[in-house]
Each structure stands twice: as C-alpha cells, then as structure tokens.
Design an enzyme around this catalytic site. Structure first.
Site, PDB file in Angstrom:
ATOM      1  N   LYS A  50     -27.597 -33.084 -43.533  1.00  0.00           N
ATOM      2  CA  LYS A  50     -26.225 -32.546 -43.622  1.00  0.00           C
ATOM      3  C   LYS A  50     -26.196 -31.101 -43.106  1.00  0.00           C
ATOM      4  CE  LYS A  50     -24.460 -35.473 -43.986  1.00  0.00           C
ATOM      5  NZ  LYS A  50     -24.935 -36.787 -44.246  1.00  0.00           N
ATOM      6  N   ARG A  95     -15.240 -41.136 -32.780  1.00  0.00           N
ATOM      7  CA  ARG A  95     -16.287 -41.865 -32.070  1.00  0.00           C
ATOM      8  C   ARG A  95     -16.932 -41.037 -30.970  1.00  0.00           C
ATOM      9  NH1 ARG A  95     -16.312 -47.380 -32.645  1.00  0.00           N
ATOM     10  NH2 ARG A  95     -17.326 -47.574 -30.631  1.00  0.00           N
ATOM     11  N   GLU A 136     -31.613 -36.075 -47.115  1.00  0.00           N
ATOM     12  CA  GLU A 136     -30.183 -36.200 -46.812  1.00  0.00           C
ATOM     13  C   GLU A 136     -29.536 -34.812 -46.738  1.00  0.00           C
ATOM     14  OE1 GLU A 136     -28.300 -38.231 -45.608  1.00  0.00           O
ATOM     15  OE2 GLU A 136     -26.289 -37.659 -46.199  1.00  0.00           O
ATOM     16  N   ASN A 165     -17.458 -47.827 -22.671  1.00  0.00           N
ATOM     17  CA  ASN A 165     -18.276 -47.325 -23.776  1.00  0.00           C
ATOM     18  C   ASN A 165     -19.630 -48.019 -23.681  1.00  0.00           C
ATOM     19  OD1 ASN A 165     -19.268 -46.416 -26.281  1.00  0.00           O
ATOM     20  ND2 ASN A 165     -18.410 -48.197 -27.331  1.00  0.00           N
ATOM     21  N   GLY A 166     -20.704 -47.246 -23.723  1.00  0.00           N
ATOM     22  CA  GLY A 166     -22.041 -47.848 -23.675  1.00  0.00           C
ATOM     23  C   GLY A 166     -22.851 -47.274 -22.525  1.00  0.00           C
ATOM     24  N   LYS A 221     -19.636 -40.192 -34.505  1.00  0.00           N
ATOM     25  CA  LYS A 221     -19.705 -40.863 -35.799  1.00  0.00           C
ATOM     26  C   LYS A 221     -20.516 -42.151 -35.710  1.00  0.00           C
ATOM     27  CE  LYS A 221     -18.423 -41.622 -40.069  1.00  0.00           C
ATOM     28  NZ  LYS A 221     -19.162 -40.837 -41.074  1.00  0.00           N
ATOM     29  N   GLU A 279     -26.622 -31.044 -39.227  1.00  0.00           N
ATOM     30  CA  GLU A 279     -25.517 -31.515 -38.387  1.00  0.00           C
ATOM     31  C   GLU A 279     -24.233 -30.713 -38.589  1.00  0.00           C
ATOM     32  OE1 GLU A 279     -24.231 -35.639 -38.851  1.00  0.00           O
ATOM     33  OE2 GLU A 279     -24.757 -35.591 -40.959  1.00  0.00           O
ATOM     34  N   TRP A 316     -18.157 -39.491 -25.281  1.00  0.00           N
ATOM     35  CA  TRP A 316     -19.360 -38.860 -25.818  1.00  0.00           C
ATOM     36  C   TRP A 316     -20.395 -39.033 -24.705  1.00  0.00           C
ATOM     37  CZ3 TRP A 316     -24.360 -40.612 -27.107  1.00  0.00           C
ATOM     38  CH2 TRP A 316     -25.118 -39.739 -27.907  1.00  0.00           C
ATOM     39  N   CYS A 349     -18.126 -43.565 -27.361  1.00  0.00           N
ATOM     40  CA  CYS A 349     -16.802 -43.408 -26.768  1.00  0.00           C
ATOM     41  C   CYS A 349     -15.819 -44.343 -27.452  1.00  0.00           C
ATOM     42  CB  CYS A 349     -16.854 -43.751 -25.292  1.00  0.00           C
ATOM     43  SG  CYS A 349     -18.138 -42.858 -24.435  1.00  0.00           S
ATOM     44  N   HIS A 385     -50.053 -29.032 -48.150  1.00  0.00           N
ATOM     45  CA  HIS A 385     -50.762 -29.665 -47.027  1.00  0.00           C
ATOM     46  C   HIS A 385     -50.242 -29.174 -45.679  1.00  0.00           C
ATOM     47  CE1 HIS A 385     -52.767 -32.218 -49.887  1.00  0.00           C
ATOM     48  NE2 HIS A 385     -51.603 -32.571 -50.403  1.00  0.00           N
TER      49      HIS A 385
END
Ligand code: AGP
Length: 591
Positions: free
Chosen positions: A472, A28, A468, A101-102, A586, A475, A75, A2, A491
């Site tokens: 990408k 955020r 990576e 926030n948290g 983010k 998301e 968030w 947040c 395998h």
C-alpha cells in the site's frame, strides 16, 4: 489495463455517452484517452494524453458529432504515453478506427509485412496493426466484416480484446483472453471491457467467450464462436449496485473505500455464497494450492497460516505469476483457491488454466461474480463489497480475509471461539480502528516529506499484513517500503536500519509479542524511529497506535486499517492522487 467501449444506438450524439462510460472505467488505465465517432460516413477521432476529464476539457471530446462510436482509456504497454499512441487508431484511409486492450505478441513481424505492403503507421503501439489488417481485408480484398474480423483474429497472436468502427456504421469486436461484454438495451447496444461501461443504461449483459467475435449492425448483434458459427450466448442480468460508485463526502475513492470496511466486511455473508460446498472441495482435496497477485496474494498468505494454525490443513501459496512454473506438480485431485478482486488478472487466469489442464478443481474468491475467473471455477465465493474504484485494494482485502476466516472456521469444525460471520462486535472493532483516522493523519503530518524508506515488521499472521502494508505504501505514496518477517531481521535486513529509518512493528499481545519486542530493542538501539501498532503500550515506541482489544487471531483484520490510512495520508502529504497511482492500473489483464 485499458478500457474499451463501443456504442450503437438511438442517440444522435454518441460522444457524451462514450466520455461518461470511459470515466466509469477509468480505473482500468488512465494515461491517455480517445474516442472515434461516425459522422456522415466519415470517422472522426479525438484523443490525447491525460485523464478523461482533462482530455475532454482540452479536446472537447464530448462535442465530436456522430451517432455511433468507440472509446478507450489507455495503460501503456507498447509505445510511450503520447497523443499519437493514444487510441483509437485509424487505418490508412481512415475508413476504420480501432481500440484495443491487451498485447499483440507478433506485432513487430506483422508491422514489417504491412509496411512492406505500403501501410503507413502513425504510432509505436502494437494495437495499430489491427487497424491495418482490418483495412487489408475489408478495403483491399473487399471481405465481409465477419470474414475480415476472422482473418484479423487468425493473424494476430496474444491476449486481446478489440473493437472497431467501420465507415458503413458497423461496430465489431473480438475477445481473446481479455474481457469483452455486450450490453443490450431496447435503445442501444454496447461492447465494453466492463459492465460499468454501460450499466447506467442497461443491466443486461452478454459475456463473450474466448475466441468470440461480435458484430453490432442495424440495432442487432450477432456473435460468432471460435469456429465462426453463429452462436447464442446467455443474457446475464447484472446487479445495478455494481455501478453505484460515488465518492460521497470523501475526497478520494481510496479513503472512502477504507472507511466503508465496517459495512463491507459482512457483505460476503449477505451474498448467496455456498461456503459448505466450497469447504467440501477443500476437505476432499489431496492438496490445496492458494494463488493470487499483489494484495490477493497477501490475503492468500494469511489464509495459508490460518488454515495451518486453526484448521490443521496444509496448503501451499504461490504468487500467480510464479505458480505457472510449479504447475507440473499440480495433481488431478488437488484444489486451487484463486483469489482475485477483479477476477480478470491475467497472471491468475493463466495459472488457473494450467492447473485446470492438470485436472485440479478451481475454487475462487472474487468480487465480480460475472468475471472470467468466477466463470471458470468449480465453485466461487463473492466478496460482494461493491465496486472498488481506488487502484489500491482496501475493502476487497478485508472481504477476502473475512471469507478466509469463515472457511477456516468451518474447516476447524467451528473450534475457533466464534465465527467472523456472527461477530457483530467485529464491526464495532473495525469502526474503532477507523476512528484512528485523525491520529494517523497527525502522525503522517509529523513525518519528513522526504521519507525514503519504511520497514514493517511482523511475525506469523502479522507478516502478511506487513507485506500488504508495504504494498500500500509503495503504490500510494511511492515510498520504498518493505514488509519483513521479524525473525529474518538479523539475517540481513538489520544492516539497513539507521537513524533515518522508520520502522512499524505489528505487535498485538500474542505468541509473537516477546520476539517482536526483542527485535524492536535491536532496531531501537540503531536509532530507528519506531511506530508500535499493538493493544499494549511500550516505552520502545516513539509513536503508539493503540488497537482495540479483541481475540488475538482477529488482529490482522484490525491492524491493516491504520496502515491503509497511513498509506493514504502519505500520498496526500506528497500531493499525489491516491486513486490513480502512476504506472498502475486496477485490473492487470496482461501478463
Ligand atoms: C493492490 O493494491 C494492487 N492494486 C494489486 O496488487 C492487486 O491486488 C493485484 O493486481 C491483483 O488484482 P486482483 O485482486 O484484481 O486479481
């Protein structure tokens, strides 16, 4: 996570400023938004689900009267995404409103007690308990705001930062393991989770320490430390450029940031980065641990491979969320290299703290030099790549790799053919990779829009790039993607391959080339569609993405670019917003 903002200043209407600040910090967290202002002694709240612009349009947030106020973008962690759970939260009497926030870990037991005492809750959030505990001390027991804040901070447990506005015109905030920064200008004071929240108005910032409480009253701020003694914290001048993030000619921040990479890749060498000191720590350490989350973990993994291959240095790399479980064996003379764009990722900070307690030295690679991680490090190197607004890390990954390559160059006694730092050609190389933009767009447009799975194969230094790329794609495009160490195919993962599969092979002409060709034959014979990313063509590829020629060890820097662009265009093809992927934020400041 947040974002929170508090404003107290000369303006007659705080709302437009609060809305603008929230837009700057929206990266955020962006599922809902709200503000509270103080108008003629009454606290007014307006909030709703959606992005800042949307909610502002629907609720006319910026018309809320009042000269001081607080704001929040959310968030969700506790309680669904709905108007009631959006912040700010009122106390029962509406004489206080709070943004948070948290996570409040003990909110359930606190809520039960508060309800027993007659407090009525309106949301399912953990945050609302703060408003009611503030009410208990400020209104029922008539405590001063300082004492009220102290008691609240003693009662709640977890990692949090919160800001409250009181009906007497005071704004107060507290910081416990989540960022909270005071912005100081002649005309105004701010309390914000990010300097971006106030950078338009001032570049003077006070980074609160853990456990600090800050009170903004009568144009003055007072900070109380953990022992509730008044303390002076230094004012830091932050770089104005941190705030200059516009999309320019690009449709989204994400594609803009991908294209910026030919410029930003050399930025770490323009900052006052002391590579020699950093490397001295590494040279004298008994053990080197590398840690990071998500993209930053992937760059760490490449760092480990490069250190081993070219500097003959052994290191261990851990995802930060897992590192804590190994902290018992981190020895005093070891070094932890923590990689984080934001420098605020809770998993990273937590694992670093544990390692520090064991006596390890902390070296960090960050984009935000004023971040919590940089400030708790013995030495740090800055990516200096400017604000990265897109939730998906792109240019910061490039910056991290450039720093890691340079470290390896120094530690290898400069035995690599050239340093990335002096490699002006590298910029051209990246530009040539960026020129693949239209080709990648066409390739993506030829894909079935219902594409379900993409596999990316790579060996050695290409494996972290495969990971990576899969991150990408997941998301940005919400497509299941897996980065696979190609040798592992037989395998197990080979069982997944059929005619519907799209497989990307990372195949520059290095020591891994022949083995990758063998794997490609195996998947080709199972009917998969093959995209080859290489400097050499092959009949095995249904689509060939040609990389420009370069030194073999530099290919990871180049091959990631078409994959970043592919992820972006896959999102566009599905009409998704690549800058704000669903469910993500983010900066993940909660564990
Ligand atoms: C990358 O695209 C992600 N958004 C995410 O994995 C990110 O890299 C991770 O959360 C770590 O963030 P940091 O670098 O700021 O610590």
């Amino acid at each position: 996570m947040c974002s929170i903002i508090g404003y107290s200043g000369k303006l007659t209407f705080a709302a437009p400023l609060l809305v603008e600040s929230l837009k700057k910090m929206e990266y955020r967290g962006y599922d809902s938004v709200g503000i509270a202002t103080l108008n003629n002694g009454s606290i007014l709240v307006s909030k709703g689900v959606g992005k800042v612009t949307e909610v502002d349009q629907n609720m006319q947030l910026n018309k809320l009267p009042g000269a001081i106020g607080i704001g929040h973008t959310r968030w969700a962690t506790h309680g669904g995404v709905n108007d009631k759970n959006a912040h700010p939260h009122y106390s029962c009497t509406s004489r206080i409103a709070v943004v948070h926030n948290g996570i409040i870990e003990n909110y359930e037991e606190l809520k039960i007690k508060l309800e027993r005492d007659g407090h009525a809750f309106k949301s399912q959030t953990d945050s609302e308990v703060i408003a009611h505990i503030l009410e208990k001390y400020y209104e029922k027991y008539n405590f001063s705001i300082r004492d009220t804040m102290t008691h609240v901070c003693e009662e709640i447990r977890g990692s949090f930062a919160f800001v409250a506005v009181f009906d007497n015109g005071v704004i107060a905030g507290a910081r416990f393991d989540e960022p909270l920064i005071i912005g100081v200008s002649q005309d105004a004071l701010f309390l914000s989770s990010d300097v971006l929240g106030f950078l338009k108005y001032t570049d003077k910032a006070i980074f609160l320490d853990n456990g600090d409480i800050a009170i903004l009253e009568n144009k003055k701020y007072t900070i109380f430390d953990n022992n509730r003694k008044i303390i002076t914290r230094p004012i830091t001048q932050v770089a104005w450029e941190l705030g200059s993030a516009e999309k320019g000619k690009f449709a989204h921040y994400t594609i803009k940031e991908i294209h910026e990479q030919s410029d930003t890749l050399l930025k770490p060498f323009e900052a006052s980065n002391d590579f020699e000191t950093f490397c001295k720590f590494l040279n004298t350490a008994s053990n080197i641990y590398i840690t990071g989350s998500g993209t930053s973990y992937n760059s760490g993994l490449l760092g480990k491979l490069l250190l081993s291959k070219y500097a003959k240095k052994k290191s261990e790399v851990y995802m930060s969320s897992e590192f804590q479980y190994f902290s018992d064996t981190v020895e005093p003379n070891s070094v932890v290299v923590a990689i984080s764009q934001s420098g605020e990722t809770a998993d990273v900070l937590h694992s670093v703290k544990r390692a520090k307690e064991n006596g390890a030295k902390i070296l960090s690679i960050v984009n935000i030099p004023t971040s919590s991680l940089a400030r708790m490090s013995d030495s740090f190197l800055s990516l200096n790549c400017g604000p990265e607004i897109g939730v998906a890390a792109t240019k910061s990954f490039m910056g991290q790799l450039m720093i890691l390559y340079n470290i390896v160059f120094i530690l290898s006694n400069r035995s690599l053919r050239f340093s990335v730092k002096d490699q002006k050609n590298l910029q051209n190389l990246v530009k040539r990779a960026l020129d693949l933009n239209d080709k990648i767009k066409d390739v993506v447009n030829s894909f079935d829009t219902n594409l379900k799975d993409i596999y990316i194969l790579g060996r050695s230094i290409h494996y972290p790039i495969a990971l990576e790329a899969s991150l990408k794609i997941k998301e940005l495009a919400y497509i299941h993607a897996e980065g696979i160490a190609a040798g592992e195919l037989k395998h197990g993962p080979l069982a997944l391959i059929d005619k519907e599969s799209v497989v990307i092979v990372l195949n520059p002409n290095d020591e891994t080339y022949q083995d990758i060709i063998s794997s490609t034959n195996e998947i080709k014979s199972r009917g998969a569609f093959i995209i080859g990313i290489s400097n050499l063509p092959s009949d095995l590829y249904d689509v060939f993405i040609e990389l420009p020629e370069t030194e073999l060890y530099l290919y990871p820097l180049v091959e990631i670019i078409p994959l970043q662009m592919m992820s972006y265009y896959l999102a566009i093809q599905k009409q998704l917003d690549p800058d704000y992927p669903r469910n993500l934020a983010k900066s993940v400041t909660v564990k």
